[in-house]
Design a protein around this motif. Structure first.
Motif, PDB file in Angstrom:
ATOM      1  N   LYS A 183      -4.034  -0.027   7.839  1.00 20.14           N
ATOM      2  CA  LYS A 183      -3.546  -1.403   7.756  1.00 20.14           C
ATOM      3  C   LYS A 183      -2.351  -1.430   6.812  1.00 20.14           C
ATOM      4  O   LYS A 183      -2.243  -0.617   5.909  1.00 20.14           O
ATOM      5  N   ASP A 242     -12.111  -0.051  -6.686  1.00 22.06           N
ATOM      6  CA  ASP A 242     -12.203   0.636  -5.397  1.00 22.06           C
ATOM      7  C   ASP A 242     -11.987  -0.464  -4.366  1.00 22.06           C
ATOM      8  O   ASP A 242     -12.893  -1.262  -4.090  1.00 22.06           O
ATOM      9  N   ALA A 276      -1.824   4.648   6.147  1.00 23.15           N
ATOM     10  CA  ALA A 276      -2.920   3.688   6.042  1.00 23.15           C
ATOM     11  C   ALA A 276      -3.148   2.991   7.379  1.00 23.15           C
ATOM     12  O   ALA A 276      -2.202   2.702   8.110  1.00 23.15           O
ATOM     13  N   HIS A 283       0.850  -1.188   0.000  1.00 21.25           N
ATOM     14  CA  HIS A 283       0.000   0.000   0.000  1.00 21.25           C
ATOM     15  C   HIS A 283       0.886   1.238   0.000  1.00 21.25           C
ATOM     16  O   HIS A 283       1.795   1.347   0.809  1.00 21.25           O
ATOM     17  N   GLU A 332      -4.801   8.519  -4.686  1.00 27.18           N
ATOM     18  CA  GLU A 332      -6.079   7.980  -4.209  1.00 27.18           C
ATOM     19  C   GLU A 332      -5.869   6.500  -3.906  1.00 27.18           C
ATOM     20  O   GLU A 332      -6.222   5.640  -4.706  1.00 27.18           O
ATOM     21  N   ARG A 354      -7.249   4.203  -2.452  1.00 25.73           N
ATOM     22  CA  ARG A 354      -8.350   3.236  -2.529  1.00 25.73           C
ATOM     23  C   ARG A 354      -8.458   2.648  -3.930  1.00 25.73           C
ATOM     24  O   ARG A 354      -9.166   1.661  -4.146  1.00 25.73           O
ATOM     25  N   ARG A 355      -7.755   3.243  -4.911  1.00 24.54           N
ATOM     26  CA  ARG A 355      -7.834   2.801  -6.305  1.00 24.54           C
ATOM     27  C   ARG A 355      -6.609   1.994  -6.721  1.00 24.54           C
ATOM     28  O   ARG A 355      -5.474   2.394  -6.488  1.00 24.54           O
ATOM     29  N   GLU A 407     -11.460  -0.302  -1.164  1.00 28.84           N
ATOM     30  CA  GLU A 407     -12.143  -0.141   0.122  1.00 28.84           C
ATOM     31  C   GLU A 407     -13.512  -0.795   0.079  1.00 28.84           C
ATOM     32  O   GLU A 407     -13.957  -1.404   1.046  1.00 28.84           O
ATOM     33  N   LYS A 408     -14.194  -0.685  -1.063  1.00 28.29           N
ATOM     34  CA  LYS A 408     -15.513  -1.294  -1.234  1.00 28.29           C
ATOM     35  C   LYS A 408     -15.428  -2.692  -1.840  1.00 28.29           C
ATOM     36  O   LYS A 408     -16.402  -3.438  -1.820  1.00 28.29           O
ATOM     37  N   GLU A 438      -3.444  -8.595   4.273  1.00 22.54           N
ATOM     38  CA  GLU A 438      -3.062  -7.739   5.393  1.00 22.54           C
ATOM     39  C   GLU A 438      -1.797  -8.299   6.018  1.00 22.54           C
ATOM     40  O   GLU A 438      -1.730  -9.479   6.365  1.00 22.54           O
TER      41      GLU A 438
END
Length: 157
Positions: A19, A83, A17, A12, A66, A68-69, A85-86, A33
């Motif tokens: 995590k 995305d 972040a 990441h 960004e 999350r992308r 996160e979703k 993770e």
């Protein structure tokens, strides 16, 4: 564990972040993770909404602006923007006429891709219907395999 060999691994990009997340591509986009002494699966993302199988992913890039992308490239001629996160596909674009070998973010909503068709194309997520071809190989059937933006000056790749 990847049944299809992984094509890329990235941590990441955001140090803030909550995590420590690792992503890998191959058969699917997989998120992990990283904990003290272990790596635990978070999610397995499939870019096909019609099958439990996914066309192999050739590469991916994490959007540093960004986080999350994530954008993935595939042998099925598409680039998919996730995305994470979703855990959903934000958009999927037919990017080239042949296999897409690499994808790289330039700005928050702008990415480029290279392909077996010998072209470099730029996409702006504000106008998903169009792409700009900035290079085409003068030699037919000359694939372009990798791509990177100059992070100091985004006018250069």
């Amino acid at each position: 564990d990847h049944p299809y060999p992984p094509t890329k691994l990235l941590f990441h990009p955001s140090p803030s972040a909550p995590k420590n997340i690792l992503a890998s591509s191959g058969d699917f986009l997989r998120l992990w993770e990283v904990k003290d002494g272990s790596v635990e699966p978070l999610s397995t993302l499939n870019n096909s909404n019609t099958s439990e199988y996914s066309a192999p992913l050739t590469s991916f890039d994490w959007n540093e602006l960004e986080p999350r992308r994530i954008g993935t490239s595939s042998i099925d001629t598409t680039c998919t923007i996730w995305d994470i996160e979703k855990g959903v596909v934000e958009t999927q674009l037919i990017a080239h006429d042949k296999e897409v070998y690499d994808i790289a973010w330039g700005e928050a909503g702008v990415f480029a891709s290279v392909s077996a068709d010998g072209s470099v194309r730029i996409f702006d997520l504000r106008d998903k219907e169009h792409s700009t071809i900035i290079y085409e190989s003068p030699m037919p059937d000359t694939p372009l395999l990798r791509l990177a933006w100059n992070k100091q000056d985004l006018r250069y790749m």
